[in-house]
Scaffold this motif. Structure first.
Motif, PDB file in Angstrom:
ATOM      1  N   PHE A 245       0.829  -1.209   0.000  1.00  0.00           N
ATOM      2  CA  PHE A 245       0.000   0.000   0.000  1.00  0.00           C
ATOM      3  C   PHE A 245       0.864   1.260   0.000  1.00  0.00           C
ATOM      4  N   PHE A 246       2.028   1.205   0.650  1.00  0.00           N
ATOM      5  CA  PHE A 246       2.936   2.349   0.605  1.00  0.00           C
ATOM      6  C   PHE A 246       3.369   2.617  -0.836  1.00  0.00           C
ATOM      7  N   GLY A 247       3.722   1.551  -1.534  1.00  0.00           N
ATOM      8  CA  GLY A 247       4.118   1.697  -2.927  1.00  0.00           C
ATOM      9  C   GLY A 247       2.997   2.284  -3.776  1.00  0.00           C
ATOM     10  N   CYS A 248       1.763   1.822  -3.541  1.00  0.00           N
ATOM     11  CA  CYS A 248       0.613   2.339  -4.297  1.00  0.00           C
ATOM     12  C   CYS A 248       0.402   3.826  -4.020  1.00  0.00           C
TER      13      CYS A 248
ATOM     14  N   LEU B 287       0.865   6.858  -6.780  1.00  0.00           N
ATOM     15  CA  LEU B 287      -0.221   7.805  -7.062  1.00  0.00           C
ATOM     16  C   LEU B 287       0.273   9.249  -6.969  1.00  0.00           C
ATOM     17  N   ILE B 288       1.100   9.525  -5.955  1.00  0.00           N
ATOM     18  CA  ILE B 288       1.674  10.876  -5.818  1.00  0.00           C
ATOM     19  C   ILE B 288       2.480  11.232  -7.063  1.00  0.00           C
ATOM     20  N   GLY B 289       3.348  10.309  -7.473  1.00  0.00           N
ATOM     21  CA  GLY B 289       4.200  10.559  -8.632  1.00  0.00           C
ATOM     22  C   GLY B 289       3.402  10.725  -9.911  1.00  0.00           C
ATOM     23  N   CYS B 290       2.406   9.869 -10.114  1.00  0.00           N
ATOM     24  CA  CYS B 290       1.578   9.976 -11.323  1.00  0.00           C
ATOM     25  C   CYS B 290       0.841  11.304 -11.359  1.00  0.00           C
ATOM     26  N   ASP B 291       0.258  11.683 -10.231  1.00  0.00           N
ATOM     27  CA  ASP B 291      -0.517  12.919 -10.182  1.00  0.00           C
ATOM     28  C   ASP B 291       0.380  14.147 -10.352  1.00  0.00           C
ATOM     29  N   LYS B 292       1.620  14.041  -9.913  1.00  0.00           N
ATOM     30  CA  LYS B 292       2.539  15.186  -9.965  1.00  0.00           C
ATOM     31  C   LYS B 292       3.199  15.333 -11.335  1.00  0.00           C
ATOM     32  N   TRP B 293       3.549  14.208 -11.980  1.00  0.00           N
ATOM     33  CA  TRP B 293       4.367  14.295 -13.180  1.00  0.00           C
ATOM     34  C   TRP B 293       3.761  13.676 -14.442  1.00  0.00           C
ATOM     35  N   ILE B 294       2.737  12.847 -14.316  1.00  0.00           N
ATOM     36  CA  ILE B 294       2.231  12.158 -15.501  1.00  0.00           C
ATOM     37  C   ILE B 294       0.849  12.657 -15.906  1.00  0.00           C
ATOM     38  N   ILE B 295      -0.147  12.491 -15.033  1.00  0.00           N
ATOM     39  CA  ILE B 295      -1.511  12.871 -15.370  1.00  0.00           C
ATOM     40  C   ILE B 295      -2.265  13.226 -14.095  1.00  0.00           C
ATOM     41  N   SER B 296      -3.124  14.224 -14.189  1.00  0.00           N
ATOM     42  CA  SER B 296      -3.931  14.614 -13.042  1.00  0.00           C
ATOM     43  C   SER B 296      -4.975  13.527 -12.762  1.00  0.00           C
ATOM     44  N   ILE B 297      -4.971  13.005 -11.548  1.00  0.00           N
ATOM     45  CA  ILE B 297      -5.867  11.911 -11.170  1.00  0.00           C
ATOM     46  C   ILE B 297      -7.048  12.478 -10.387  1.00  0.00           C
ATOM     47  N   PRO B 298      -8.276  12.194 -10.815  1.00  0.00           N
ATOM     48  CA  PRO B 298      -9.445  12.672 -10.055  1.00  0.00           C
ATOM     49  C   PRO B 298      -9.429  12.126  -8.624  1.00  0.00           C
ATOM     50  N   GLN B 299      -9.740  12.997  -7.683  1.00  0.00           N
ATOM     51  CA  GLN B 299      -9.762  12.622  -6.261  1.00  0.00           C
ATOM     52  C   GLN B 299      -8.415  12.052  -5.797  1.00  0.00           C
ATOM     53  N   SER B 300      -7.328  12.563  -6.382  1.00  0.00           N
ATOM     54  CA  SER B 300      -6.008  12.010  -6.068  1.00  0.00           C
ATOM     55  C   SER B 300      -5.658  12.144  -4.593  1.00  0.00           C
ATOM     56  N   SER B 301      -5.976  13.306  -3.995  1.00  0.00           N
ATOM     57  CA  SER B 301      -5.631  13.509  -2.588  1.00  0.00           C
ATOM     58  C   SER B 301      -6.296  12.464  -1.699  1.00  0.00           C
TER      59      SER B 301
ATOM     60  N   LEU C 226      -7.429   9.425  -2.595  1.00  0.00           N
ATOM     61  CA  LEU C 226      -6.857   8.105  -2.875  1.00  0.00           C
ATOM     62  C   LEU C 226      -5.477   7.958  -2.243  1.00  0.00           C
ATOM     63  N   ILE C 227      -4.675   9.009  -2.340  1.00  0.00           N
ATOM     64  CA  ILE C 227      -3.321   8.969  -1.770  1.00  0.00           C
ATOM     65  C   ILE C 227      -3.377   8.781  -0.269  1.00  0.00           C
ATOM     66  N   MET C 228      -4.232   9.545   0.409  1.00  0.00           N
ATOM     67  CA  MET C 228      -4.280   9.474   1.867  1.00  0.00           C
ATOM     68  C   MET C 228      -4.872   8.160   2.356  1.00  0.00           C
ATOM     69  N   ILE C 229      -5.866   7.629   1.657  1.00  0.00           N
ATOM     70  CA  ILE C 229      -6.451   6.347   2.072  1.00  0.00           C
ATOM     71  C   ILE C 229      -5.426   5.225   1.942  1.00  0.00           C
ATOM     72  N   THR C 230      -4.719   5.180   0.812  1.00  0.00           N
ATOM     73  CA  THR C 230      -3.707   4.133   0.639  1.00  0.00           C
ATOM     74  C   THR C 230      -2.540   4.340   1.607  1.00  0.00           C
ATOM     75  N   TYR C 231      -2.195   5.608   1.851  1.00  0.00           N
ATOM     76  CA  TYR C 231      -1.094   5.899   2.780  1.00  0.00           C
ATOM     77  C   TYR C 231      -1.430   5.479   4.202  1.00  0.00           C
ATOM     78  N   TYR C 232      -2.590   5.896   4.691  1.00  0.00           N
ATOM     79  CA  TYR C 232      -2.974   5.528   6.057  1.00  0.00           C
ATOM     80  C   TYR C 232      -3.137   4.013   6.194  1.00  0.00           C
ATOM     81  N   THR C 233      -3.633   3.366   5.139  1.00  0.00           N
ATOM     82  CA  THR C 233      -3.744   1.901   5.166  1.00  0.00           C
ATOM     83  C   THR C 233      -2.367   1.266   5.320  1.00  0.00           C
ATOM     84  N   ALA C 234      -1.389   1.809   4.589  1.00  0.00           N
ATOM     85  CA  ALA C 234      -0.018   1.289   4.681  1.00  0.00           C
ATOM     86  C   ALA C 234       0.516   1.397   6.102  1.00  0.00           C
ATOM     87  N   GLN C 235       0.401   2.568   6.689  1.00  0.00           N
ATOM     88  CA  GLN C 235       0.931   2.774   8.037  1.00  0.00           C
ATOM     89  C   GLN C 235       0.182   1.918   9.063  1.00  0.00           C
TER      90      GLN C 235
END
Length: 223
Positions: A180-183, A187-201, A203-212
């Motif tokens: 989940f940390f990798g995911c 997502l952060i990298g894709c949203d920052k440098w590749i393509i804007s992801i809807p609801q990225s913030s 998705l990032i926080m849910i996967t991040y908190y799940t990882a921790q």
């Protein structure tokens, strides 16, 4: 039946929901939360709970090195969290704090057994890393991001090895946390440098908190 470890995450989940409720997305920041100390406060509450929970568990564990090292990783992650509220101005300090956290997570999993087949499985990180780095213009940022992706590979690899050596849930939780940390980071990298992801913030926080949460659960379930 819910396991004892997952039940201990109920307060954590409540604090995550509080964060999502209190910290509203700002359209001017592409849907990310406002850059303020208020955002930092609510963002860190779930992490503070995890650190306190792991610390409370520490003294009852035989493998105190594992719980202590995971706790240190959570501590440095919290600094990374605070920095990434200002996701442009403090992106590099945030990345460096998370790099330190990942080094501690990797050492928590240990290097006693090599686990070549798990290294090969985990190497799926590198094609994704090369694709991401190819979209970055700044050379220094390319190096930093590839270095960071290498650390993600390291914790995923070592968590698989840990799971293969243990016959209880600690190893499984560590693998889930690492993946989940990798995911989250991809997502952060894709949203920052590749393509804007809807609801990225979100998705990032849910996967991040799940990882921790699962990395903390690996402590709760350890001997």
């Amino acid at each position: 039946m819910f396991s004892r470890e997952l039940i201990r995450l109920v307060p954590f989940a409540s604090l995550v929901l509080l964060y999502l409720y209190q910290v509203k997305p700002v359209p001017e920041l592409n849907g990310y939360p406002e850059e303020s100390f208020r955002s930092v406060f609510f963002k860190l509450l779930p992490m503070i709970y995890l650190m306190l929970a792991v610390w409370a568990e520490h003294n009852s564990k035989k493998d105190k090195k594992y719980s202590r090292t995971i706790l240190t990783g959570l501590f440095f992650s919290a600094f990374g969290d605070a920095c990434l509220v200002w996701r442009v101005k403090l992106f590099i300090p945030g990345l460096l704090f998370f790099s330190i956290a990942h080094i501690f997570y990797a050492f928590a999993m240990r290097f006693k057994y090599l686990g070549i087949k798990f290294a090969l499985i985990s190497s799926v990180v590198f094609p994704l890393a090369f694709h991401l780095v190819s979209k970055i213009d700044d050379f220094v940022m390319k190096i930093l991001v590839f270095y960071y992706c290498s650390l993600i590979f390291l914790i995923v690899w070592r968590s698989f090895v840990r799971m293969s050596r243990l016959h209880f849930n600690s190893g499984r939780y560590a693998v889930i946390g690492a993946i989940f940390f990798g995911c989250s980071d991809y997502l952060i990298g894709c949203d920052k440098w590749i393509i804007s992801i809807p609801q990225s913030s979100l998705l990032i926080m849910i996967t991040y908190y799940t990882a921790q949460a699962f990395l903390a659960c690996s402590v709760f379930a350890s001997d």
